[in-house]
Design a protein around this motif. Structure first.
Motif, PDB file in Angstrom:
ATOM      1  N   ARG A  91      58.420  72.917 -23.881  1.00  0.00           N
ATOM      2  CA  ARG A  91      57.042  72.895 -23.374  1.00  0.00           C
ATOM      3  C   ARG A  91      56.308  71.612 -23.773  1.00  0.00           C
ATOM      4  O   ARG A  91      55.504  71.086 -23.016  1.00  0.00           O
ATOM      5  CB  ARG A  91      56.278  74.105 -23.891  1.00  0.00           C
ATOM      6  CG  ARG A  91      56.691  75.404 -23.252  1.00  0.00           C
ATOM      7  CD  ARG A  91      55.809  76.566 -23.734  1.00  0.00           C
ATOM      8  NE  ARG A  91      56.299  77.813 -23.210  1.00  0.00           N
ATOM      9  CZ  ARG A  91      56.966  78.714 -23.918  1.00  0.00           C
ATOM     10  NH1 ARG A  91      57.204  78.513 -25.212  1.00  0.00           N
ATOM     11  NH2 ARG A  91      57.395  79.827 -23.369  1.00  0.00           N
ATOM     12  N   ASP A  92      56.592  71.124 -24.988  1.00  0.00           N
ATOM     13  CA  ASP A  92      55.851  69.981 -25.534  1.00  0.00           C
ATOM     14  C   ASP A  92      56.458  68.619 -25.213  1.00  0.00           C
ATOM     15  O   ASP A  92      55.834  67.605 -25.465  1.00  0.00           O
ATOM     16  CB  ASP A  92      55.754  70.105 -27.061  1.00  0.00           C
ATOM     17  CG  ASP A  92      54.914  71.291 -27.489  1.00  0.00           C
ATOM     18  OD1 ASP A  92      54.117  71.780 -26.671  1.00  0.00           O
ATOM     19  OD2 ASP A  92      55.068  71.724 -28.650  1.00  0.00           O
ATOM     20  N   CYS A  93      57.659  68.605 -24.694  1.00  0.00           N
ATOM     21  CA  CYS A  93      58.339  67.346 -24.394  1.00  0.00           C
ATOM     22  C   CYS A  93      58.728  67.368 -22.912  1.00  0.00           C
ATOM     23  O   CYS A  93      59.892  67.549 -22.554  1.00  0.00           O
ATOM     24  CB  CYS A  93      59.553  67.196 -25.300  1.00  0.00           C
ATOM     25  SG  CYS A  93      60.263  65.544 -25.273  1.00  0.00           S
ATOM     26  N   ALA A  94      57.746  67.164 -22.058  1.00  0.00           N
ATOM     27  CA  ALA A  94      57.925  67.305 -20.610  1.00  0.00           C
ATOM     28  C   ALA A  94      58.892  66.284 -20.020  1.00  0.00           C
ATOM     29  O   ALA A  94      59.415  66.488 -18.932  1.00  0.00           O
ATOM     30  CB  ALA A  94      56.576  67.199 -19.913  1.00  0.00           C
ATOM     31  N   SER A  95      59.147  65.205 -20.719  1.00  0.00           N
ATOM     32  CA  SER A  95      60.043  64.166 -20.202  1.00  0.00           C
ATOM     33  C   SER A  95      61.519  64.516 -20.394  1.00  0.00           C
ATOM     34  O   SER A  95      62.395  63.858 -19.829  1.00  0.00           O
ATOM     35  CB  SER A  95      59.746  62.838 -20.894  1.00  0.00           C
ATOM     36  OG  SER A  95      59.961  62.972 -22.291  1.00  0.00           O
ATOM     37  N   LEU A  96      61.818  65.551 -21.182  1.00  0.00           N
ATOM     38  CA  LEU A  96      63.198  65.895 -21.517  1.00  0.00           C
ATOM     39  C   LEU A  96      63.983  66.292 -20.258  1.00  0.00           C
ATOM     40  O   LEU A  96      63.552  67.152 -19.498  1.00  0.00           O
ATOM     41  CB  LEU A  96      63.213  67.043 -22.528  1.00  0.00           C
ATOM     42  CG  LEU A  96      64.492  67.239 -23.320  1.00  0.00           C
ATOM     43  CD1 LEU A  96      64.826  65.996 -24.138  1.00  0.00           C
ATOM     44  CD2 LEU A  96      64.372  68.435 -24.230  1.00  0.00           C
ATOM     45  N   ARG A  97      65.132  65.642 -20.054  1.00  0.00           N
ATOM     46  CA  ARG A  97      65.991  65.910 -18.899  1.00  0.00           C
ATOM     47  C   ARG A  97      67.285  66.607 -19.293  1.00  0.00           C
ATOM     48  O   ARG A  97      67.825  67.388 -18.532  1.00  0.00           O
ATOM     49  CB  ARG A  97      66.344  64.609 -18.163  1.00  0.00           C
ATOM     50  CG  ARG A  97      65.157  63.827 -17.661  1.00  0.00           C
ATOM     51  CD  ARG A  97      64.423  64.592 -16.558  1.00  0.00           C
ATOM     52  NE  ARG A  97      63.240  63.876 -16.132  1.00  0.00           N
ATOM     53  CZ  ARG A  97      62.025  64.073 -16.586  1.00  0.00           C
ATOM     54  NH1 ARG A  97      61.805  64.991 -17.502  1.00  0.00           N
ATOM     55  NH2 ARG A  97      60.993  63.403 -16.136  1.00  0.00           N
ATOM     56  N   GLY A 130      60.980  67.665 -15.444  1.00  0.00           N
ATOM     57  CA  GLY A 130      61.603  68.939 -15.752  1.00  0.00           C
ATOM     58  C   GLY A 130      63.033  68.775 -16.216  1.00  0.00           C
ATOM     59  O   GLY A 130      63.716  67.798 -15.898  1.00  0.00           O
ATOM     60  N   LEU A 131      63.494  69.729 -16.998  1.00  0.00           N
ATOM     61  CA  LEU A 131      64.849  69.706 -17.539  1.00  0.00           C
ATOM     62  C   LEU A 131      65.857  69.784 -16.399  1.00  0.00           C
ATOM     63  O   LEU A 131      65.697  70.575 -15.466  1.00  0.00           O
ATOM     64  CB  LEU A 131      65.038  70.893 -18.497  1.00  0.00           C
ATOM     65  CG  LEU A 131      66.282  70.835 -19.357  1.00  0.00           C
ATOM     66  CD1 LEU A 131      66.149  69.724 -20.404  1.00  0.00           C
ATOM     67  CD2 LEU A 131      66.519  72.165 -20.036  1.00  0.00           C
ATOM     68  N   ARG A 132      66.882  68.957 -16.478  1.00  0.00           N
ATOM     69  CA  ARG A 132      67.938  68.946 -15.461  1.00  0.00           C
ATOM     70  C   ARG A 132      69.238  69.554 -15.982  1.00  0.00           C
ATOM     71  O   ARG A 132      69.956  70.192 -15.231  1.00  0.00           O
ATOM     72  CB  ARG A 132      68.186  67.525 -14.985  1.00  0.00           C
ATOM     73  CG  ARG A 132      67.010  66.986 -14.224  1.00  0.00           C
ATOM     74  CD  ARG A 132      67.335  65.681 -13.524  1.00  0.00           C
ATOM     75  NE  ARG A 132      66.153  65.257 -12.797  1.00  0.00           N
ATOM     76  CZ  ARG A 132      65.496  64.126 -13.032  1.00  0.00           C
ATOM     77  NH1 ARG A 132      65.911  63.304 -13.970  1.00  0.00           N
ATOM     78  NH2 ARG A 132      64.436  63.824 -12.334  1.00  0.00           N
TER      79      ARG A 132
END
Length: 184
Positions: A91-97, A130-132
């Motif tokens: 939730r806190d690290c929106a750049s995480l793929r 969003g997470l990929r």
């Protein structure tokens, strides 16, 4: 007036701390050092089984709002009780793929918490990327956790891979449904 010289050292884009003996206190120090770092794109801290839940919490706090894209937490002895911390990280690290969690001790509770965070992100009015890739091979996730991750994959517009191989999932059709949801 002369222009200022360019810095000789550029900020690191990735840190590789795989299997170097990090423990919870070192993870706390690393988390504090990462706070506010927007240039780091990849952090690999797998193979450090003494990081534990407290160290994970400190890392997650340091990565809050960062530009991190890949996080490797494989083989860190993470248990099911780490689920809420992992969900908060998402939730806190929106750049995480890409989130790599292979070879830990995560089970249905952690999988459900992660799924809930992914579904919350999918339902948000504004999402950032969003997470990929969610890699959970060699854990203890069973059918209940897999069903939660299936629902998250169906709701997600970004998730491309949820890898649950070598877990406790008993239904091959459930794994196939997750794969299909990720391709949709």
């Amino acid at each position: 007036m002369a222009p200022e010289p360019a810095p000789l050292v550029r900020p690191a884009r990735w840190w590789w701390w795989q299997g170097v003996g990090l423990h919870d206190e070192a993870a706390r120090q690393l988390g504090a050092a990462l706070h506010g770092n927007s240039s780091l794109h990849s952090l690999e801290v797998g193979g450090n089984p003494d990081i534990g839940e407290h160290g994970l919490r400190a890392l997650a706090q340091g990565l809050r709002g960062s530009g991190l894209r890949t996080l490797g937490l494989d083989s860190n002895g993470l248990r099911d009780s780490c689920g809420s911390t992992l969900a908060g990280l998402l939730r806190d690290c929106a750049s995480l793929r890409t989130l790599r969690l292979q070879h830990n001790r995560l089970a249905d509770g952690a999988a459900a918490a992660i799924a809930d965070a992914l579904e919350s992100d999918a339902g948000a009015a504004v999402t950032v990327g969003g997470l990929r890739e969610l890699l959970l091979q060699h854990n203890s996730v069973g059918d209940r956790g897999a069903r939660a991750l299936q629902a998250a994959a169906e709701a997600s517009t970004s998730l491309e891979i949820v890898d649950l191989r070598f877990n406790l999932v008993t239904s091959s059709s459930l794994l196939a449904a997750i794969a299909a949801a990720c391709r949709a």
